[in-house]
Each structure stands twice: as structure tokens, then as C-alpha cells.
Design a protein around this motif. Structure first.
Motif, short mmCIF file in Angstrom:
data_model
loop_
_atom_site.label_atom_id
_atom_site.label_comp_id
_atom_site.label_asym_id
_atom_site.label_seq_id
_atom_site.Cartn_x
_atom_site.Cartn_y
_atom_site.Cartn_z
N ASP A 1 0.84 -1.20 0.00
CA ASP A 1 0.00 0.00 0.00
C ASP A 1 0.87 1.24 0.00
O ASP A 1 1.81 1.36 0.81
CB ASP A 1 -0.90 0.03 1.24
N ILE B 1 1.51 4.84 1.06
CA ILE B 1 1.04 5.63 2.20
C ILE B 1 1.17 7.12 1.93
O ILE B 1 0.25 7.90 2.17
CB ILE B 1 1.82 5.27 3.48
N SER B 2 2.34 7.51 1.38
CA SER B 2 2.60 8.94 1.27
C SER B 2 3.74 9.19 0.31
O SER B 2 4.56 8.30 0.05
CB SER B 2 2.94 9.51 2.66
N THR C 1 -2.03 -0.24 10.60
CA THR C 1 -3.01 -0.12 9.52
C THR C 1 -2.63 1.03 8.60
O THR C 1 -1.95 1.98 9.00
CB THR C 1 -4.42 0.14 10.08
N LYS C 2 -3.08 0.92 7.39
CA LYS C 2 -2.80 1.95 6.39
C LYS C 2 -3.39 3.30 6.84
O LYS C 2 -2.74 4.35 6.73
CB LYS C 2 -3.40 1.50 5.06
N GLU C 3 -4.64 3.25 7.37
CA GLU C 3 -5.32 4.49 7.76
C GLU C 3 -4.57 5.21 8.88
O GLU C 3 -4.44 6.45 8.89
CB GLU C 3 -6.75 4.19 8.22
N GLU C 4 -4.02 4.43 9.81
CA GLU C 4 -3.29 5.02 10.93
C GLU C 4 -2.05 5.78 10.44
O GLU C 4 -1.78 6.91 10.87
CB GLU C 4 -2.87 3.90 11.90
N VAL D 1 -1.56 6.92 7.33
CA VAL D 1 -1.98 8.05 6.48
C VAL D 1 -2.33 9.26 7.33
O VAL D 1 -1.95 10.39 7.02
CB VAL D 1 -3.16 7.64 5.57
N ASN D 2 -3.05 9.01 8.42
CA ASN D 2 -3.42 10.12 9.32
C ASN D 2 -2.19 10.79 9.92
O ASN D 2 -2.11 12.02 9.99
CB ASN D 2 -4.34 9.61 10.43
N SER E 1 -0.37 12.80 7.27
CA SER E 1 -1.08 14.03 6.93
C SER E 1 -0.80 15.10 7.97
O SER E 1 -0.61 16.28 7.65
CB SER E 1 -2.59 13.77 6.84
N LYS F 1 -4.87 14.97 -0.27
CA LYS F 1 -5.18 13.57 -0.01
C LYS F 1 -4.29 12.67 -0.86
O LYS F 1 -3.99 12.96 -2.00
CB LYS F 1 -6.65 13.29 -0.34
N ASP G 1 -4.98 9.69 -1.95
CA ASP G 1 -5.65 8.86 -2.94
C ASP G 1 -5.43 9.39 -4.35
O ASP G 1 -5.41 8.64 -5.32
CB ASP G 1 -7.15 8.80 -2.65
#
Length: 679
Positions: A234, A236-237, A262-265, A267-268, A271, A279, A281
């Protein structure tokens, strides 16, 4: 098929070893250069991975230990020392041996290899005593977009993966080689010792990887284990998340709690570090770069076959030209002319393919100078200028042995010991300069050292004592140095008296002569010695001038010709000592009818062809100049191998033979003959 792939691996690995050796020589001069260290690490990593894939398991194991040393170096945990450099050079020699013989079963060889591995391991274990202070990490509060990307990769192998011969650690090594990476190992599935099976794999990993490579390149790492692992990649950034304190802390916490990130963790957190960046995505699409193949690898035998076919085409084209001239049909003449143009272009392209840069062969000389200077306790630098100059590969193959002999003599006998150099007011470090450059249709190679030089008076006295010249003979400085190339000039017992340069120098001259080259020597006491080689760029096809002497035809290379004069026979009848006066200048000349022992003609007009010889011009007297001829040079064969004035033969369009004259050797041999007759 497997053998074919193995052979391909060995060929490519030899290129890797060559690159490794070159990088190591550069690292010895600049031990803190991170780019060179990374280059060495990557070469070792490639050898290790390829070795395991193609059945060179011992090679893979050995390079793994060597790679560990340079992994410590690139992570600032170990400093580059002379011992490490020397051991790595020894390791390179051992790698070459393993590529040649493959995996061995001989107990003695296995014991030697185990001892070698222990030496490498001791070097990596010396981290605590030879480490450099690790630079303090600068924590970057804001992640900058530097063109790289950060990926979260999950690797969960099947339990059976080890039984198939796959080592998951190599996958992690490959990811580390792609950029900056941090790994979390999850071992919650490891059973109690009573249920533990050592051939099963129980661990899985998460890797946070920052790299400038594409996602497809990352997928290529797992191309052979896709069916044996659960893989997820994935993005991430953009930028390097591993430069963030919060990201590192999150990974350390996950490792401690054995909790998957997790990917979401991530990414947050990224950011937040980017201060409200756009974003991710929108940036997930991976750009597929257009891949163009700029070069291909071709077996040298195929190139030789191509050159031979082109040579045959040139001979057939000459036959076509002769037929067209005799036929007189304008259409056939035009066709023959077009084919001649195309065959000339094809010839030039074929020979440009067979040319290789001198740099490809100079690495062994750099290594030779380094090893010999260490052995003799001398400090010598080997400097290369013009390494990109290209020569026919057949010429380079014939050139290797003479150059090795010359360089060995320069290191062993030419360059003084450091204390001796200091007393002479020189730098303790000696220099051997290899310089190559184009000169007309030839390539000039100069080998210069700044050593003690050769005393011309000693050479003269030595030649007199050996009976090679008379004591009353007057010789120029250049002629005195030419004596060094005479057979039997020196003896092994007196090697050091003339810097060892007389020993075998006749062989050097002979070897260079075999490829239609010339060698000369110049030296100045206390300042050094220069050996100059003049070499043709190719051996097989030359542009020549077809001439006639009596009833025989000869070819003179056009590259050597300066001018052509048509003179009446009376002019030559008045000459003294074979010197003719033309345009108020005097030129020595050689009558080829006398040289080739043919009947002396008495024609009204004769042709004098002026050719270059060293820094002079010498005339060759012929009966007739026929014209320019594209000459395919064929070897004379073993029965005529000792013929010194002829370098080869060419088949004419009508099937007759024309001999190719080696003008340099002809003039040189004629000068020796005149000198001996005089004395």
C-alpha cells in the motif's frame, strides 16, 4: 536450458565483479564516499541473490557475509579500513574462483572457504572497535516531497516456504536495498518448543519502505514467491515517513505490542506531519515509465562471424567491380558502384560493433599496480587518461600481455622506494600514467612512470659488452634506446642494472608487431621512462593502395601514405645511398624490387610513395600505382609466419593474391640491414 541460464548468470556476474573491483579501487581513494559504498553493496547483493537462484549456493552464502560488512559500513556502524579493502579484494578473487568452479565438495576447498568466511565474520564483528560515531539523526518536523514514496508492505509466508528453498530474509534484504526501510517482525505464531518444527516458517513481517522505485519494482521482489506468501503493498505517502518521530514511535509501539499497523493510521499521521497536505488517494496512480533497451549483450563469437562475413562480402564486391569493368554495361557498373558504397557502410558498422573501450581491460592493470605496490612496500598511483578510446577487441586481446609486462617492470624496477624518492626531492608516491589518444588512423598509447629512468650510456656500454654494436659506432639517443628491444640484450642476473626493462622487451616488440603496431622507448635519468605504442584500430579490413612491383601486386595501407611522386628512372640513377631530392627536400627510399628480389626494371617512369615512419618520411619505390583498394587482410599461415615485411595477404577480384606490406617493419628491418652491412 538450465545450463544456458547458468552460463548467462556467470557472464553477468563477471560484469558485476568487474564493477565491484572498480568501485573498490575508487573507495580506497575516498573511504567516506557513500555512493561508492552503496554501489559495492548493491553489486554484492545482486551476486548473492542470483547465486541462490541459479544453484551457486556457496557463492550466495559467502557474498551474504561480505554484504553484511558493507551493510554495517553504509549504516555508519563500521569504518572503511585498509584491512577491509584488502580482504574485500581477496574476496573478489575468491568470488571469481567460485563463479568458475561452482559449488565444491572437496573437503580441503570447503575448509578453506570456511576459514575465509570466518575472516569476513571477524571483520563484521569488529564493529565495536572500529565503528564510527553515528551521526545524530535530525528529526524533520515536516515531511518534504523529495520525489520518493513510502509504502507499507505486509509479508506473511506459508509455513512450507522454507522447504521449497526460499529464504524470506533475502526478500527483506531486497527491500532494504531499494531504499530506507524499517521492519517489524511478528512472532506470535511461534509454538512452544515441544511443538516447534525447525523447517516451518512461523513469523511474518511489516515493512515501511521509502524508495524512489515504482510499485511494480517492489512487486518484482516477490515475483517468485507470490504463491507462497500473502503479500500486500500500500502506498502511504510521498516523501520519507521514516524521517518522522511520530511514525517511528508508532512502529516501535506496534513491535512491542505485536500489533499490525493499519494503512489508515499511517496516512493520518503522515497528513499531520505534512501540515494538511492533499489527499494521498489522488497520488496513488503509479506512472509506468516507457522502457527502452539501449544496449544488448552479444556473444563475441557472433561478432567475429559477422566481421568474417563482411570480409567475404568485400572480396565478392571486388570481383563484381572487376566483372562490371570488363563487361562495360552502364547498368551493371552503376549496380556495382552502389553495392560498393553499401558494403563500405556495412564494413564500417560491423567494425564499430567490434570496437571496445580500453577502460574495460584497464581494471586488471589498476589491480596489478595496487597489489604489487603493496607487496613491494611502495606507494604507486595508476592514472588513466583516454580510457574511452576504442580498439578492435582482437587487438586488445593481443595487447594485454605486453602491457602487463611493461607495467610490472615499471612497478618493480622503475619506481623507487618512498625513502629513495624523498631523498631525490620527489613525492613519496610514484605515478604510472596510462594515456591513450587518436592519431590519424592509429591509436597511440603512452605508459609513463616518474621513476629513476634508464641511463642511455649504460645501455650503450652493455650493448658493446654483449657484442651487439661496435665500440666506435655512433648512435643517436633514440637509436640507443632501440637497443633495449634487441633479443639477448639483457640477462636476468643484471635485471636491476637497467630497471629490468631489457628482459623480455624483445618479446614485447614482437607481440606489438604481430598486430601491426610499433613500440618505442624514451627515458630521462631521475625523471622517468615513457613507452609509446602505435596501434591500428582494426586488423581485418583496411583501405589500401594497390601497387605493382615487377609482375607481383602489393597493398600499402593508405593510413601510412603521405604523398605519391612520379619520377623518371634517371632521377633514381643519380641518387647516392638511396636518398632522392624532391622539391628541395631529401628523402631516403627503399627499392621494393631489391627488397623482394625481383628483376630490376628499366622503365621511363617510376612511382615513389612517401610513407610515415615515426617522425620521418621514407619513400617506397614501385613500378606502378594501380589505385585504392578495400583490402581484406588474411593471415599468412604458419609456413610464412616468420616473414617480417609482410603483415598479411588479400584475395583480389580475379582470384590472384596481393601481399600487404607492413611499412613500419619494412623500414625498420631495412635500417638494421644497412647498419649491419656498414659495420
Amino acid at each position: 536450458m538450465i545450463d544456458k541460464f547458468k552460463a548467462k548468470f556467470v557472464e553477468e556476474s563477471n560484469d558485476n565483479v568487474h564493477d565491484l573491483e572498480e568501485a573498490l579501487l575508487l573507495l580506497e581513494k575516498d573511504t567516506s564516499n557513500s555512493e561508492i559504498i552503496e554501489r559495492i553493496f548493491r553489486a554484492m547483493h545482486t551476486l548473492k541473490g542470483g547465486g541462490a537462484m541459479f544453484g551457486f549456493n556457496q557463492l550466495s552464502e559467502f557474498t551474504h557475509h561480505l554484504e553484511t560488512v558493507f551493510d554495517l559500513i553504509r549504516n555508519n556502524k563500521l569504518s572503511v579500513t585498509e584491512d577491509i579493502i584488502s580482504l574485500t579484494f581477496e574476496s573478489i578473487d575468491h568470488i571469481k574462483h567460485m563463479l568458475e568452479v561452482g559449488d565444491v565438495e572437496d573437503e580441503e576447498e570447503l575448509a578453506n572457504q570456511a576459514t575465509f568466511i570466518q575472516r569476513v565474520q571477524r571483520m563484521s564483528n569488529s564493529e565495536s572497535t572500529a565503528s564510527m560515531p553515528a551521526p545524530a539523526k535530525v528529526k524533520v518536523p515536516e515531511i518534504k516531497d523529495d520525489g520518493s514514496k513510502t509504502f507499507l508492505i505486509k509479508i506473511k509466508p506459508n509455513e512450507e516456504i522454507l522447504k521449497n528453498g526460499t529464504n524470506p530474509f533475502y526478500l527483506l534484504d531486497d527491500l532494504h536495498a531499494m531504499g530506507d526501510a524499517k521492519v517489524i517482525a511478528f512472532h506470535e505464531s511461534v509454538p512452544a518448543l515441544s511443538n516447534f518444527n525447525p523447517v516451518n516458517s512461523y513469523c511474518h513481517w511489516q515493512v515501511l519502505l521509502n524508495t524512489s522505485e515504482s510499485i511494480n519494482d517492489i512487486k518484482d521482489v516477490f515475483i517468485f514467491v507470490e504463491d507462497e506468501c500473502e503479500i500486500s503493498i500500500d502506498e502511504i505517502s510521498s516523501g520519507n515517513l521514516l524521517a518522522s518521530d511520530s511514525i517511528i514511535s508508532a512502529m516501535d509501539e506496534a513491535a512491542k505490542l505485536q500489533k499490525l499497523l493499519t494503512k489508515e493510521e499511517l496516512v493520518n499521521k503522515s497528513s499531520a506531519n505534512k501540515g494538511g497536505a492533499e489527499k494521498k488517494d489522488a497520488k496513488k496512480k503509479v506512472q509506468l515509465k516507457e522502457h527502452k533497451i539501449s544496449s544488448i549483450r552479444v556473444n563475441s563469437t557472433k561478432i567475429d562471424e559477422l566481421v568474417n562475413l563482411v570480409s567475404e562480402l568485400v572480396t565478392i564486391q571486388a570481383q563484381l567491380n572487376l566483372f562490371a569493368e570488363n563487361d562495360g554495361n552502364p547498368a551493371v557498373l552503376a549496380l556495382a558502384e552502389n553495392i560498393q558504397k553499401l558494403s563500405r557502410q556495412l564494413r564500417d558498422n560491423a567494425f564499430s560493433i567490434s570496437l571496445i573501450p580500453l577502460q574495460s581491460e584497464l581494471m586488471r592493470f589498476q589491480r596489478l599496480v595496487r597489489d604489487l605496490s603493496k607487496e613491494l612496500d611502495k606507494d604507486i598511483e595508476f592514472v588513466i587518461e583516454g580510457g574511452d578510446i576504442e580498439l578492435d577487441k582482437n587487438i586488445i586481446e593481443h595487447l594485454t600481455d605486453p602491457l602487463l609486462h611493461i607495467i610490472r617492470n615499471a612497478v618493480d624496477h622503475g619506481i623507487e622506494m618512498p625513502d629513495e624518492r624523498i631523498k631525490s626531492g620527489k613525492s613519496p608516491k610514484g605515478t604510472i600514467l596510462f594515456k591513450a589518444y587518436y592519431s590519424g588512423a592509429s591509436v597511440m598509447v603512452e605508459l609513463m612512470d616518474d621513476g629513476k629512468g634508464i641511463d642511455p650510456e649504460f645501455i650503450r656500454n652493455k650493448a658493446i659488452s654483449k657484442g651487439l654494436i661496435d665500440a666506435n659506432t655512433e648512435l643517436s639517443r633514440k637509436e640507443i634506446f632501440e637497443l633495449v628491444f634487441l633479443s639477448g640484450f639483457s640477462t636476468k642476473e643484471e635485471v636491476t642494472d637497467v630497471s629490468g626493462r631489457g628482459v623480455g622487451m624483445d618479446v614485447v616488440k614482437k607481440k606489438i608487431g604481430e598486430i601491426r603496431g610499433e613500440v618505442s622507448l624514451d627515458s630521462e635519468i631521475g625523471k622517468g621512462t615513457t613507452l609509446t605504442l602505435e596501434l591500428p584500430m582494426t586488423l581485418s579490413i583496411i583501405d589500401g593502395l594497390l601497387v605493382k612491383v615487377d609482375k607481383n601486386q602489393y597493398v600499402i595501407p593508405i593510413a601510412n601514405i603521405e604523398k605519391i611522386f612520379a619520377l623518371d628512372t634517371v632521377s633514381f640513377g643519380k641518387t647516392f645511398n638511396h636518398v632522392v631530392n624532391i622539391d628541395e627536400e631529401q628523402y631516403p627510399f627503399i627499392d621494393l624490387r631489391e627488397t623482394f628480389d625481383t628483376e630490376l626494371g628499366n622503365k621511363g617512369t617510376e612511382q615513389l610513395i612517401l610513407v610515415k615512419y615515426e617522425d620521418r618520411k621514407v619513400g617506397l619505390l614501385v613500378d606502378q600505382v594501380i589505385g585504392e583498394y578495400q583490402t581484406v587482410v588474411k593471415p599468412l599461415g604458419r609456413f610464412l609466419k616468420k616473414q617480417e615485411n609482410i603483415s598479411g595477404a588479400s584475395i583480389m577480384g580475379d582470384g590472384t593474391i596481393a601481399l600487404v606490406i607492413d611499412t613500419n617493419r619494412l623500414i625498420h628491418n631495412n635500417a638494421i640491414k644497412k647498419y649491419r652491412t656498414k659495420n
